[in-house]
Design an enzyme around this catalytic site. Structure first.
Site, PDB file in Angstrom:
ATOM      1  N   GLU A 194      54.960  28.932  69.814  1.00 58.84           N
ATOM      2  CA  GLU A 194      55.731  27.441  70.191  1.00 58.84           C
ATOM      3  C   GLU A 194      56.054  27.413  71.620  1.00 58.84           C
ATOM      4  O   GLU A 194      56.167  28.717  72.301  1.00 58.84           O
ATOM      5  CB  GLU A 194      56.815  27.518  69.167  1.00 58.84           C
ATOM      6  N   SER A 238      74.661  37.233  71.510  1.00 61.32           N
ATOM      7  CA  SER A 238      73.147  38.152  71.043  1.00 61.32           C
ATOM      8  C   SER A 238      72.884  39.011  72.421  1.00 61.32           C
ATOM      9  O   SER A 238      72.013  40.116  72.145  1.00 61.32           O
ATOM     10  CB  SER A 238      72.389  37.142  70.644  1.00 61.32           C
ATOM     11  N   ASP A 246      51.110  28.357  62.303  1.00 60.85           N
ATOM     12  CA  ASP A 246      51.912  29.944  62.832  1.00 60.85           C
ATOM     13  C   ASP A 246      52.011  30.700  61.791  1.00 60.85           C
ATOM     14  O   ASP A 246      52.226  30.464  60.507  1.00 60.85           O
ATOM     15  CB  ASP A 246      53.117  29.091  63.142  1.00 60.85           C
ATOM     16  N   GLU A 278      62.773  40.958  64.805  1.00 63.50           N
ATOM     17  CA  GLU A 278      63.920  40.008  64.992  1.00 63.50           C
ATOM     18  C   GLU A 278      63.565  38.610  64.142  1.00 63.50           C
ATOM     19  O   GLU A 278      62.547  38.196  64.608  1.00 63.50           O
ATOM     20  CB  GLU A 278      64.474  39.792  66.297  1.00 63.50           C
ATOM     21  N   GLU A 330      49.216  23.409  72.605  1.00 60.83           N
ATOM     22  CA  GLU A 330      49.156  22.807  71.140  1.00 60.83           C
ATOM     23  C   GLU A 330      49.591  21.385  71.093  1.00 60.83           C
ATOM     24  O   GLU A 330      49.440  20.605  70.147  1.00 60.83           O
ATOM     25  CB  GLU A 330      50.230  23.613  70.325  1.00 60.83           C
TER      26      GLU A 330
END
Length: 522
Positions: free
Chosen positions: A286, A117, A301, A327, A241
């Protein structure tokens, strides 16, 4: 199984009983007649004959990147989308299917047949093919060689759009420092240098910067949405979180809080953000990658569609236009690597939903929209299956030599390898294979399933989208985007600005054509 066909009714009703799952498919009686298919083809032919290239300058460019989204994944997601809506699925269309211009992209890296990638992102974002594992640098930079990256940096379409006065953004379901979004702003000899804690001694000695540092300092990005906050905080900072988990902390050795650095003179808080008075937005949801769509908590989220909507509403305020990179790495690619086709399919469906939401918020007259993948996977699905057979189920009519069932979706390698010590494979039924935890069968045992090597599709619509045709090198994508929007190195493209008053929106044209066909005009 029993598959009764009742042909004397208005519809064909097919009941497929597969262990604990019952599937009902209703196929219209029209499909039995030649006139149905002839009329359907005539409409498609008329549409094709009336496709006219949009030769104007693209005010906005949106690149949608389905990481790992090979053609088999697109087909499987299309069928699943239809089946989730109660149809047989094969006749369903994804939003990307409606884009009028198509091409194939050759995905290899300079040094490797099977791409990754990072090298692919350098190609489609920066316009230059690169080595496996490197970001924003030419192939003169071997992976992990920091010193070799100096003087070999290449700039992305995002950076060049910003220099041209446009607003820019990245939206991803992976960490924002990951390979695909990373190539839009970073120059790194190794895609794994997320924070300074990941830098090698050679990289530290030669003063190479980690990708998170470059995210904040290289290019002023208006909207940054995704995961990856772990790499933005010092090691002694607890994750906001997960404050009770001592393992989830910041990752940085240099003591810098890069979120604070970025937030200087900027605003935050996703749900409370009013796009009308917000010019900059960072949302890191996250510590690393965002959750799979099947596992996402909507109260905590946002979905990819929600992030895309927020980004477009902020970026579109700029009268000079915008560039947006969207993406779903997400977790399409990660699902495949895990051998978990169901998660990949649901990610692809959400990805397509985001493409549809973007279409509602923009105009095809001035916005070039491109959907593609960086690479494929060794994923396939098939078997002698009846119409409407569940994509994640078993073929209904198949005689196996070992008398055991197999799944429609399979992998060429990966963690789904299940051959026992006596050389036999396990039996599997739909109640097992349709679980979100099931790993599809694979003949070669690997901890992580591999990328594929074959070409991937490019779908395009909007200004200059007709330039996508045939089979192209992957770096061609960046050059089309730059030319269509008249940014470096194509500032002198001399394309006329979009004329809103003189044109009818293409979606309205399709509606009018459909009405005329219904009335028998054509």
């Amino acid at each position: 199984f029993q598959v009764p066909f009742t042909l004397n009714l208005l519809t064909i009703k097919v009941f497929l009983f597969n262990f604990k799952n019952i599937f009902y498919i209703s196929l219209t009686d029209e499909e039995l007649h030649a006139s149905y298919w002839n009329n359907k083809a005539r409409l498609a032919l008329h549409t094709a004959l009336n496709v006219q290239p949009n030769l104007h300058k693209a005010k906005n460019v949106i690149l949608f990147l389905g990481d790992g989204m090979g053609v088999p994944t697109v087909t499987a997601a299309r069928i699943l989308k239809g089946q989730l809506a109660g149809h047989s699925g094969e006749e369903t269309s994804l939003v990307m299917d409606t884009f009028p211009h198509l091409a194939l992209s050759k995905t290899y890296n300079v040094d490797q047949q099977m791409p990754d990638s990072a090298g692919t992102a350098t190609a489609y974002l920066c316009g230059v093919k690169a080595n496996y594992g490197t970001l924003g640098v030419t192939a003169a930079t071997p992976r992990s060689n920091c010193n070799a990256s100096y003087g070999n940096e290449v700039t992305s379409i995002l950076h060049r759009s910003k220099k041209a006065g446009k607003s820019v953004g990245i939206v991803t379901t992976t960490r924002v420092q990951h390979a695909s979004p990373g190539a839009s702003y970073a120059h790194s000899a190794d895609r794994g240098w997320y924070s300074d804690a990941d830098l090698t001694p050679e990289a530290l000695q030669n003063d190479c910067r980690d990708i998170s540092y470059q995210l904040v300092h290289n290019t002023e990005i208006n909207v940054i949405l995704g995961g990856g906050r772990q790499y933005m905080f010092p090691k002694n900072v607890q994750d906001p979180e997960y404050p009770d988990d001592p393992i989830i902390t910041g990752d940085r050795n240099d003591g810098q809080n890069l979120v604070v650095e970025w937030l200087k003179n900027k605003k935050a808080q996703f749900d409370k953000v009013n796009p009308k008075n917000t010019d900059f937005l960072m949302g890191l949801f996250e510590p690393k990658d965002c959750r799979y769509e099947l596992d996402r908590n909507p109260s905590l989220d946002p979905s990819l569609s929600e992030m895309v909507e927020k980004a477009i509403k902020i970026l579109s305020k700029n009268p000079k236009g915008f560039f947006l990179f969207v993406e779903d790495k997400g977790r399409i690619d990660h699902g495949h690597h895990s051998g978990n086709a169901k998660r990949s399919f649901y990610e692809t469906i959400e990805f397509d939903k985001a493409i549809g939401r973007a279409a509602e918020l923009t105009s095809e007259l001035d916005t070039l929209s491109i959907v593609t993948a960086d690479h494929s996977h060794v994923f396939a699905f098939g078997g002698y299956s009846a119409r409407g057979n569940p994509v994640l189920g078993n073929p209904l009519k198949q005689s196996m030599k070992d008398k055991k069932h197999f799944t429609m979706a399979v992998y060429g390698n990966g963690p789904g390898y299940q051959i026992g010590p006596n050389g036999t494979r396990p039996d599997v039924n739909a109640s097992i294979s349709m679980s979100k935890y099931y790993l599809q069968q694979a003949p070669v045992p690997l901890d992580s399933e591999t990328h594929g090597i074959e070409d991937v599709a490019i779908f395009a619509k909007g200004p200059m989208s007709h330039l996508f045709h045939g089979v192209q090198e992957q770096n061609y994508i960046a050059h089309v985007m730059a030319y269509a929007s008249c940014v470096d190195p194509y500032e002198e493209c001399k394309l006329p600005d979009p004329n809103h008053a003189a044109s009818i929106h293409s979606s309205l044209v399709l509606v009018i054509m459909g009405v005329l066909f219904y009335l028998g005009t054509f």
